[in-house]
Design a protein around this motif. Structure first.
Motif, mmCIF file in Angstrom:
data_model
loop_
_atom_site.group_PDB
_atom_site.id
_atom_site.type_symbol
_atom_site.label_atom_id
_atom_site.label_comp_id
_atom_site.label_asym_id
_atom_site.label_seq_id
_atom_site.Cartn_x
_atom_site.Cartn_y
_atom_site.Cartn_z
ATOM 1 N N THR A 1 -2.316 6.300 -12.481
ATOM 2 C CA THR A 1 -2.192 4.975 -11.877
ATOM 3 C C THR A 1 -0.704 4.708 -11.782
ATOM 4 O O THR A 1 0.027 4.854 -12.777
ATOM 5 C CB THR A 1 -2.867 3.897 -12.745
ATOM 6 O OG1 THR A 1 -4.256 4.197 -12.867
ATOM 7 C CG2 THR A 1 -2.715 2.515 -12.113
ATOM 8 N N LEU A 2 -0.247 4.378 -10.596
ATOM 9 C CA LEU A 2 1.184 4.166 -10.354
ATOM 10 C C LEU A 2 1.497 2.677 -10.277
ATOM 11 O O LEU A 2 0.750 1.916 -9.656
ATOM 12 C CB LEU A 2 1.603 4.839 -9.050
ATOM 13 C CG LEU A 2 1.328 6.342 -8.957
ATOM 14 C CD1 LEU A 2 1.687 6.858 -7.564
ATOM 15 C CD2 LEU A 2 2.079 7.094 -10.042
ATOM 16 N N LEU A 3 2.593 2.282 -10.905
ATOM 17 C CA LEU A 3 3.114 0.926 -10.756
ATOM 18 C C LEU A 3 3.941 0.920 -9.482
ATOM 19 O O LEU A 3 4.851 1.748 -9.325
ATOM 20 C CB LEU A 3 3.974 0.546 -11.961
ATOM 21 C CG LEU A 3 4.553 -0.870 -11.946
ATOM 22 C CD1 LEU A 3 3.431 -1.910 -12.086
ATOM 23 C CD2 LEU A 3 5.573 -1.039 -13.071
ATOM 24 N N ILE A 4 3.612 0.034 -8.556
ATOM 25 C CA ILE A 4 4.345 -0.059 -7.287
ATOM 26 C C ILE A 4 5.508 -1.027 -7.494
ATOM 27 O O ILE A 4 5.293 -2.223 -7.725
ATOM 28 C CB ILE A 4 3.450 -0.561 -6.143
ATOM 29 C CG1 ILE A 4 2.155 0.243 -6.059
ATOM 30 C CG2 ILE A 4 4.219 -0.534 -4.816
ATOM 31 C CD1 ILE A 4 1.097 -0.402 -5.178
ATOM 32 N N LEU A 5 6.709 -0.489 -7.442
ATOM 33 C CA LEU A 5 7.902 -1.302 -7.647
ATOM 34 C C LEU A 5 8.275 -2.020 -6.352
ATOM 35 O O LEU A 5 7.923 -1.571 -5.253
ATOM 36 C CB LEU A 5 9.052 -0.407 -8.107
ATOM 37 C CG LEU A 5 8.754 0.437 -9.354
ATOM 38 C CD1 LEU A 5 9.875 1.438 -9.600
ATOM 39 C CD2 LEU A 5 8.528 -0.449 -10.563
ATOM 40 N N LYS A 6 8.964 -3.114 -6.497
ATOM 41 C CA LYS A 6 9.451 -3.816 -5.301
ATOM 42 C C LYS A 6 10.418 -2.884 -4.588
ATOM 43 O O LYS A 6 11.243 -2.243 -5.214
ATOM 44 C CB LYS A 6 10.107 -5.131 -5.692
ATOM 45 C CG LYS A 6 9.077 -6.095 -6.254
ATOM 46 C CD LYS A 6 9.646 -7.430 -6.593
ATOM 47 C CE LYS A 6 8.499 -8.331 -7.052
ATOM 48 N NZ LYS A 6 8.969 -9.608 -7.538
#
Length: 157
Positions: free
Chosen positions: A141-146
């Motif tokens: 699961t990837l954290l989508i950065l701004k």
């Protein structure tokens, strides 16, 4: 003149206070946000299976069928490289694809400065992508950065 409390009365009062506190704490931790909006194609079956996973975990989901779920993803700033079959929104965060409920709970608890979470490419065995023989692919699961970058948020094997 007032009578002193008996041990029994004190015990009953103590148990009542503890039970009330415990009930409030359980209700608070067990109740995820009810503001989960899921944008999906009318013809996708695995999206419905993911919604069932989320509702089974205590989330209340509202499904919105759209002709192009990719438009919702793009409008939310999620890069096409993270695309999956549906996009959900909860408390200002975007969820792309088959994100496990426990990852969503962690996201909402930690509240990182990010767009949301993604499980790209619909991996076998992720929530909603289960198969009868139990086969699974390891996935992240990837954290989508701004700005569109990512970092690993959770690993699932």
């Amino acid at each position: 003149m007032t009578e002193p409390f008996s041990r029994r009365a004190l015990l009953i009062a103590g148990v009542s206070v503890a039970a009330t506190a415990a009930t409030g704490a359980c209700a608070q931790t067990a109740r995820p946000s009810s503001d989960l909006s899921v944008y999906k194609s009318p013809t996708c079956g695995c999206c419905g299976a993911w919604v069932a996973h989320m509702t089974g975990a205590g989330f209340q989901a509202r499904t919105i069928e759209v002709a192009d779920p990719g438009a919702v993803r793009r409008d939310r700033g999620v890069p096409d490289s993270l695309a999956a079959c549906h996009t959900a929104v909860i408390e200002g965060y975007v969820l792309e694809g088959h994100v496990p409920a426990e990852d969503v709970r962690r996201l909402l608890a930690e509240r990182p400065d990010a767009l949301g979470l993604a499980v790209p490419a619909m991996p076998l065995g992720s929530p909603g992508m289960e198969v009868p023989d139990g086969r699974r692919e390891a996935y992240e699961t990837l954290l989508i950065l701004k700005g569109g970058g990512t970092r690993v948020f959770a690993r699932h094997v």
